[in-house]
Design an enzyme around this catalytic site. Structure first.
Site, mmCIF file in Angstrom:
data_model
loop_
_atom_site.group_PDB
_atom_site.id
_atom_site.type_symbol
_atom_site.label_atom_id
_atom_site.label_comp_id
_atom_site.label_asym_id
_atom_site.label_seq_id
_atom_site.Cartn_x
_atom_site.Cartn_y
_atom_site.Cartn_z
ATOM 1 N N ARG A 1 -8.105 -4.000 7.273
ATOM 2 C CA ARG A 1 -6.920 -3.139 7.269
ATOM 3 C C ARG A 1 -6.375 -2.861 5.875
ATOM 4 O O ARG A 1 -5.360 -2.163 5.736
ATOM 5 C CB ARG A 1 -5.815 -3.789 8.123
ATOM 6 N N CYS B 1 -8.654 -9.580 0.035
ATOM 7 C CA CYS B 1 -9.119 -10.186 1.279
ATOM 8 C C CYS B 1 -10.089 -9.245 1.990
ATOM 9 O O CYS B 1 -9.978 -8.026 1.872
ATOM 10 C CB CYS B 1 -7.933 -10.495 2.179
ATOM 11 N N CYS C 1 -2.245 -13.082 6.921
ATOM 12 C CA CYS C 1 -3.647 -13.407 6.610
ATOM 13 C C CYS C 1 -4.163 -14.488 7.548
ATOM 14 O O CYS C 1 -3.625 -15.603 7.605
ATOM 15 C CB CYS C 1 -3.759 -13.872 5.156
ATOM 16 N N ASP D 1 -10.126 -8.539 4.979
ATOM 17 C CA ASP D 1 -9.451 -7.897 6.105
ATOM 18 C C ASP D 1 -9.669 -6.382 6.075
ATOM 19 O O ASP D 1 -9.421 -5.723 5.063
ATOM 20 C CB ASP D 1 -7.957 -8.203 6.049
ATOM 21 N N HIS E 1 -2.313 -10.728 1.467
ATOM 22 C CA HIS E 1 -1.519 -9.953 2.426
ATOM 23 C C HIS E 1 -0.849 -10.879 3.416
ATOM 24 O O HIS E 1 -1.395 -11.916 3.795
ATOM 25 C CB HIS E 1 -2.389 -8.931 3.163
#
Length: 283
Positions: free
Chosen positions: A118, A114, A173, A116, A170
């Protein structure tokens, strides 16, 4: 997924309503700052690594234009400061590091994750530069109409000869959450429909889960599994496995609560046999 971590930064103060900052000299591993946010009672004294927790939002409206400009300049410059420190550390550990790196790549893994911010693949797995070929998009989707991900898979399998393909989602999400929301998302609609189709395929299982958060997390897992199936529908993966017995496809999920990866135990050989009843591209 749509939330982002904020980098450590410093800004000057022009009035009592603006931020007051005391900044130490930045370093790659742990830049340390003391930050007071405008119109907020929250202050942070932190020693932050590259994967540090999200800090409270800054009240941008309370900041002078010159302070915003200075913040943007400093966050930009910090990246280059960190880069110089990282490069020096690599040379100190191995003087031939960059000479070897420039000779080419031979990664064992293709990581489809993803976008993302993080979840940096190398950091959470302990892998180094050159170990993993990375593709990331919203909600780690593998769509056969997406020439980007299809090109990445083909290149990784046919030219880099990767041994493992990991699809890593994750919990928490935002893309999956958005797909569960009955709302027009504009340009995101065609993308999110792929996740909604996953829900449709597993509707009975998901609707039987009474708790919304648990249902949400299960959809995250099912989405990863379906994307693994999509990876295995590609000709390059099927043909390479028939010839070399690799790559192996894996389904993983990252958890923010403990920082650990969960192996969903995706059965590569079993799923491949099921898929090839319709999607056999080895002939």
């Amino acid at each position: 997924m749509f939330r982002s971590s904020r980098s450590a930064f410093s800004i000057s103060s022009r009035a009592q309503t603006q931020a007051k900052v005391r900044v130490s000299q930045p370093s790659f591993a742990r830049p340390s700052t003391f930050i007071s946010y405008p119109n907020s009672s929250r202050s942070i004294s932190s020693t932050r690594s590259a994967a540090s927790p999200r800090q409270p939002d800054t009240n941008w409206r309370a900041m002078a234009e010159t302070d915003i400009s200075k913040y943007l300049r400093q966050t930009h410059e910090r990246v280059f400061e960190c880069n110089r420190t990282w490069a020096a550390e690599q040379k100190a550990k191995n003087p031939d590091f960059f000479a070897l790196l420039s000779e080419g790549q031979n990664p064992e893994y293709l990581w489809i994750g993803c976008s993302d911010s993080r979840i940096p693949a190398e950091q959470i797995t302990g892998l180094e530069a050159g170990d993993v070929f990375v593709h990331r998009n919203i909600a780690n989707l593998v769509c056969n109409t997406d020439l980007n991900v299809m090109s990445v898979i083909t290149y990784a399998v046919q030219h880099l000869k990767v041994k493992h393909i990991v699809v890593c989602g994750h919990y928490g999400c935002g893309g999956v959450k958005a797909a569960m929301t009955p709302k027009d998302m504009g340009i995101l609609n065609p993308w999110l429909r792929n996740i909604r189709d996953v829900y449709r395929l597993h509707e009975n299982e998901l609707d039987a889960i009474p708790d919304e958060d648990t249902r949400y997390e299960r959809l995250v897992e099912l989405n990863v599994i379906e994307q693994c199936r999509n990876v295995m529908k590609t000709a390059s993966v099927q043909q390479s496995y028939a010839e070399n017995r690799f790559p192996i496809v894996h389904a993983w999920v990252f958890g923010f609560r403990d920082g650990l990866l969960k192996d969903l135990k995706f059965d590569h050989e079993k799923v491949l046999k099921e898929i090839q009843k319709v999607y056999n591209l080895t002939g």
